[in-house]
Design an enzyme around this catalytic site. Structure first.
Site, PDB file in Angstrom:
ATOM      1  N   CYS A 160       0.850  -1.190   0.000  1.00 33.83           N
ATOM      2  CA  CYS A 160       0.000   0.000   0.000  1.00 33.83           C
ATOM      3  C   CYS A 160       0.885   1.240   0.000  1.00 33.83           C
ATOM      4  O   CYS A 160       1.893   1.306   0.709  1.00 33.83           O
ATOM      5  CB  CYS A 160      -0.908   0.018   1.220  1.00 33.83           C
ATOM      6  SG  CYS A 160      -1.997   1.459   1.271  1.00 33.83           S
ATOM      7  N   ASP A 292      -6.129  10.591  -5.304  1.00 33.39           N
ATOM      8  CA  ASP A 292      -5.498   9.638  -4.403  1.00 33.39           C
ATOM      9  C   ASP A 292      -4.150   9.234  -4.990  1.00 33.39           C
ATOM     10  O   ASP A 292      -3.852   9.499  -6.158  1.00 33.39           O
ATOM     11  CB  ASP A 292      -6.390   8.401  -4.231  1.00 33.39           C
ATOM     12  CG  ASP A 292      -6.080   7.619  -2.958  1.00 33.39           C
ATOM     13  OD1 ASP A 292      -5.122   7.985  -2.252  1.00 33.39           O
ATOM     14  OD2 ASP A 292      -6.803   6.648  -2.673  1.00 33.39           O
ATOM     15  N   ASN A 293      -3.331   8.599  -4.176  1.00 38.46           N
ATOM     16  CA  ASN A 293      -2.055   8.042  -4.635  1.00 38.46           C
ATOM     17  C   ASN A 293      -1.164   9.084  -5.312  1.00 38.46           C
ATOM     18  O   ASN A 293      -0.705   8.901  -6.444  1.00 38.46           O
ATOM     19  CB  ASN A 293      -2.316   6.857  -5.577  1.00 38.46           C
ATOM     20  CG  ASN A 293      -2.968   5.704  -4.841  1.00 38.46           C
ATOM     21  OD1 ASN A 293      -2.627   5.415  -3.695  1.00 38.46           O
ATOM     22  ND2 ASN A 293      -3.913   5.044  -5.472  1.00 38.46           N
TER      23      ASN A 293
END
Length: 891
Positions: A160, A292-293
């Site tokens: 993750c 995100d990310n």
């Protein structure tokens, strides 16, 4: 080491016969153990095989009643974001002890919403589409994917992007929940090479990206992301579709029945429950790919990122390949080692893991016992290399073992270093750093960013001397989620600076307690606990105190006794009593001021045990709740409601409408009371809780309406965390309510109660500003809508502009229809030229002109709601003029 025999099997390249289809369907069943019998032409090779898997079949109590009630899970997983959706990691020692291959039930989980339920009979009919810039758009079922494409098996580590984020959150809170160092796992994945699937659709030359979309239904649409097409088509990258983990069909949490697996990249690119593959010229425009990310520049604050969307759309800041990283598993957190006079051992084996991105190989891992002044080279083992020794035609779990030819490294490595115990006894800490074959090396210090991703500074374990220096106790930097412990938390509590050259640890042993106290003040963070309290409390003892006489409640895993505060609490004893025996973290942290938090050490009595924290998350014991009650609100339980409408009142004001559980259900909110609203921020997924007073009539059934003023970032104001998140929620999203709360209830005819003490008034004098009109309006409407209620009301309402006046139409109607008992006074700080009302802030002079002193023989009460500065000014003006505090109520 497990052994497996290498055999050769012909793979079907075209359409499957009936017999072949049966073979394929049988292949999808859980595998038989590897064969032990060998013929003369079979070659025996030694490779790591999966450890024994528990295969959970029971749905945990904590998941019953959630959308994931169909998903069995392992209770050892540490939940990072509450009950639902599941985001979880395995305790680091348990993960490391599982070995190179992680059992599926212990593999970390990153879910954004509910897990799609796929029945056994529907698995093989699950289909995906390949579309976009292709010559031959196609739809494939899993049955076709199994029969028409070669299957491979390969060991792959997934990580993750938030792994180790809690360390960043200790330095400065990011917009992400607190992963420990367990957001990494490895499995043998089986399925076709993704490039083979893409070739079947014949990509056009203009295609540059592969966009992927799953079946996960989320507030901002389906989860989707993208990777470069050249990476997909590069065989060294090993990007594949997977339908098995460690030889067994994917479990629901891991994408059953089909997912993408992108090795050496962040886990967010490995889309689960795959439904669409779309070839495009540019990167994905999916909400979750955009917001995100990403690792934004470290100088970009959360406020800056919200003001300027360009920070999020700039692909330079998108994360793809993993950064180099490592962590220490042993010594474990809080592990103790006896060093004298009779030491347990002469040497200690320090052990841990490391990984890199883009297929790069870890080439060295180094350990320092003197804060990085000198380094020792650790032994590195490469279990992935054992698969390279197998013949190319080796079959494993129905797929060709696809490792021997590849020169990229797709898995984590394990390392170890034996050090003399005497060296540990002379050290203050252990730090580790890793390097890959491109000479990328872990930095010493943290690169903080808004989302708190890709944290990879040196992993440090502090060594504490106990029992007169005869015992060493080891402290990891943090513990996952809300778990307490770790040297970073300790340093923060002591007022140390985590970014200094000694990680905030005090080097001068003579530093005074006063000096530490000064540091605490400078940090300006209220400490909720009493450091001298060491008692561990279990769930049984907590629930013995869920009654009104001795109410105990929990905040952040710590237990507090509210008995001594029942009379002092400004919200009344009821506010504490309804939290008795429960976790009140969301309500407490979302509502109370820093000064209120500073009082908490006085009432701190112990820490809740780890097992009890999980039990507490299940909620209080209850009777059958299969049928909705007649009343929606419950002061001890959160109730769910669905957003069904969002109406724009003005540029900064909305009315949000929510359906209750049934159309005939009453809200259950007395006049003068509030309710608590809890939602999850769509970016951070952290809960946000605030009190609101609905504008809907308490007699309305099946619905509740909230009038909410939005607060945007500006040079003088900060964006409202709740209002911003609420405004972004899509229609159909579920929120939670709890209540009623508050100290005042208006019963009608001038009768009310304050903290359960009956009162009677002849006149209400109401002062409010901005969205503070909502509780005032609730009481005013109850008076005006009752023709037998003779209570008189004067409302003094302040705003900036005329268009900022909320509920103006209703207020003017009350004034027109009930002129004998209703007076409305508006004041504006930025009025138009033709404005005929008052001008200026709600200040002392304005209050004195419109709010009379006590009238002889009359009973009056002042109700105040607005910005904190206004409330204090009005209260001070009234008390200076002779008003009794008992006659002034601030909502």
């Amino acid at each position: 080491m497990h052994m497996i025999s290498a055999t050769t099997t012909t793979i079907a390249a075209g359409g499957a016969s009936n017999a072949e289809k049966i073979r394929i369907e049988n292949q999808y069943l859980p595998p038989s153990p590897p064969r032990s019998d060998k013929s003369d032409d079979e070659i025996e090779v030694s490779i790591p095989l999966p450890p024994l898997s528990i295969n959970p079949t029971k749905v945990l109590t904590i998941d019953i009643g959630t959308p994931d009630a169909h998903v069995p899970r392992d209770p050892r997983l540490i939940r990072l974001t509450g009950v639902h959706p599941l985001n979880a990691e395995t305790p680091l020692s348990v993960l490391f002890d599982s070995g190179f291959l992680t059992p599926p039930e212990l593999f970390f989980v990153r879910n954004h919403g509910e897990v799609p339920e796929v029945l056994d009979e529907d698995v093989l009919d699950w289909d995906i589409t390949i579309e976009g810039l292709v010559e031959n758009p196609i739809t494939l079922t899993l049955r076709q994917i199994l029969s028409d494409f070669e299957q491979i098996t390969a060991p792959i580590t997934l990580v993750c992007a938030g792994n180790r984020r809690k360390e960043q959150n200790q330095i400065r809170k990011s917009q992400g929940f607190s992963w420990g160092a367990g957001g990494v796992s490895t499995s043998l994945f089986t399925g076709p090479v993704l490039a083979d699937i893409i070739r079947a659709a014949k990509p056009l030359r203009s295609a540059r990206y592969l966009c992927m979309e799953g079946a996960e239904a989320l507030p901002n649409g389906k989860y989707g992301t993208s990777v470069r097409l050249t990476q997909v088509m590069d065989p060294n990258r090993g990007i594949m579709l997977a339908h098995k983990m460690n030889g067994e069909p994917l479990s629901p949490d891991h994408g059953r029945p089909l997912r993408v697996v992108v090795p050496s990249m962040i886990g967010g690119r490995s889309v689960k429950w795959l439904k669409k593959l779309i070839l495009t010229e540019g990167p994905s425009q999916n909400w979750y790919h955009t917001y995100d990310n990403r690792v934004l520049p470290t100088m970009v604050t959360p406020e800056m990122s919200k003001l300027d969307k360009n920070w999020w759309t700039d692909e330079r800041y998108a994360i793809n390949d993993l950064s180099i990283n490592s962590a220490i598993a042993y010594p474990a957190h809080d592990e103790k080692l006896v060093i004298g006079p009779n030491p347990e051992k002469e040497k200690y084996s320090i052990r841990g893991y490391a990984y890199a991105g883009a297929g790069r190989r870890i080439t060295r891992v180094e350990i320092s016992l003197d804060k990085g002044q000198s380094w020792n080279l650790a032994e590195v083992s490469y279990p992935e290399d054992l698969y390279r020794n197998a013949p190319e035609d080796t079959m494993l779990f129905g797929g060709r073992l696809d490792v021997s030819w590849r020169d990229t490294c797709l898995c984590w490595i394990f390392w170890s270093l034996d050090v003399p115990v005497s060296s540990l006894s002379n050290a203050e800490d252990i730090v580790v750093r890793a390097m890959d074959d491109s000479m990328n090396i872990q930095p010493r210090d943290t690169y903080w960013s808004v989302l708190g991703m890709m944290h990879n500074s040196w992993f440090r374990i502090a060594i504490r001397k106990e029992a007169g220096g005869q015992v060493l106790r080891f402290e990891h930097p943090t513990q996952p989620a809300l778990q307490k412990g770790g040297w970073m938390e300790r340093v923060n509590n002591e007022g140390g600076d985590l970014l200094d050259l000694n990680w905030g640890e005090m080097t001068d042993k003579s530093e005074s307690t006063a000096a530490v106290a000064v540091k605490k003040v400078k940090k300006n963070v209220a400490i909720l606990t009493n450091s001298s309290v060491t008692k561990i409390i279990d769930i049984g003892e907590l629930r013995k105190h869920d009654k009104s006489d001795e109410p105990w409640f929990v905040v952040n895993g710590e237990v507090y006794d509210g008995t001594g505060f029942l009379k002092e609490h400004p919200g009344g004893a009821t506010s504490i009593i309804v939290a008795a025996g429960l976790d009140a973290t969301d309500e407490f942290m979302g509502i109370h001021s820093e000064s209120a938090k500073a009082m908490m050490p006085k009432y701190h009595i112990g820490s809740l045990s780890e097992s009890s924290r999980l039990a507490l998350a299940e909620g209080p014991p209850s009777t059958d709740t299969s049928d909705p009650s007649e009343v929606f609100l419950n002061p001890r339980l959160w109730s769910k409601a669905k957003m069904v409408a969002k109406s724009v009142v003005s540029w900064d004001t909305r009315i949000f409408s929510f359906n209750l559980e049934t159309p005939e259900q009453a809200l259950g909110l007395p006049v003068g009371q509030h309710l608590l609203l809890k939602i999850k921020d769509l970016v951070t997924e952290m809960p946000i809780t605030r009190p609101y007073t609905p504008i809907s009539n308490p007699t309305d059934k099946g619905v509740v309406h909230l009038l909410v003023k939005l607060y945007f970032d500006s040079p003088t104001t900060k964006e409202g965390e709740m209002t911003s998140a609420l405004d972004k929620l899509p229609i159909g999203h579920t929120v939670q309510f709890k209540g009623p709360i508050g100290k005042l209830i208006y019963h009608g005819q001038g009768n009310l109660s304050i903290l359960d003490v009956p009162r009677r008034v002849d006149t209400f004098l109401m002062v409010c500003g901005g969205s503070g009109i909502t509780p005032i309006f609730q009481v005013l409407r109850a008076v005006m809508d009752n023709p037998t209620d003779t209570t008189k009301c004067t409302v003094l309402y302040g705003n900036r502009l005329k268009e900022d006046i909320l509920c103006k139409e209703e207020l003017d109607e009350f004034r027109a229809s009930h002129a004998d008992r209703c007076e409305i006074v508006y004041t504006l700080t930025r009025p138009e030229e033709n404005w005929d009302g008052e001008v200026g802030r709600v200040d002392a002079s304005l209050v004195k002109r419109h709010l009379p002193l006590h009238q002889e023989g009359k009973k009056s009460m002042v109700l105040i709601c607005g910005p904190e500065g206004m409330e204090k000014a009005v209260h001070g003006t009234l008390t200076a003029a002779g008003w009794d505090d008992r006659d002034i109520v601030t909502f």
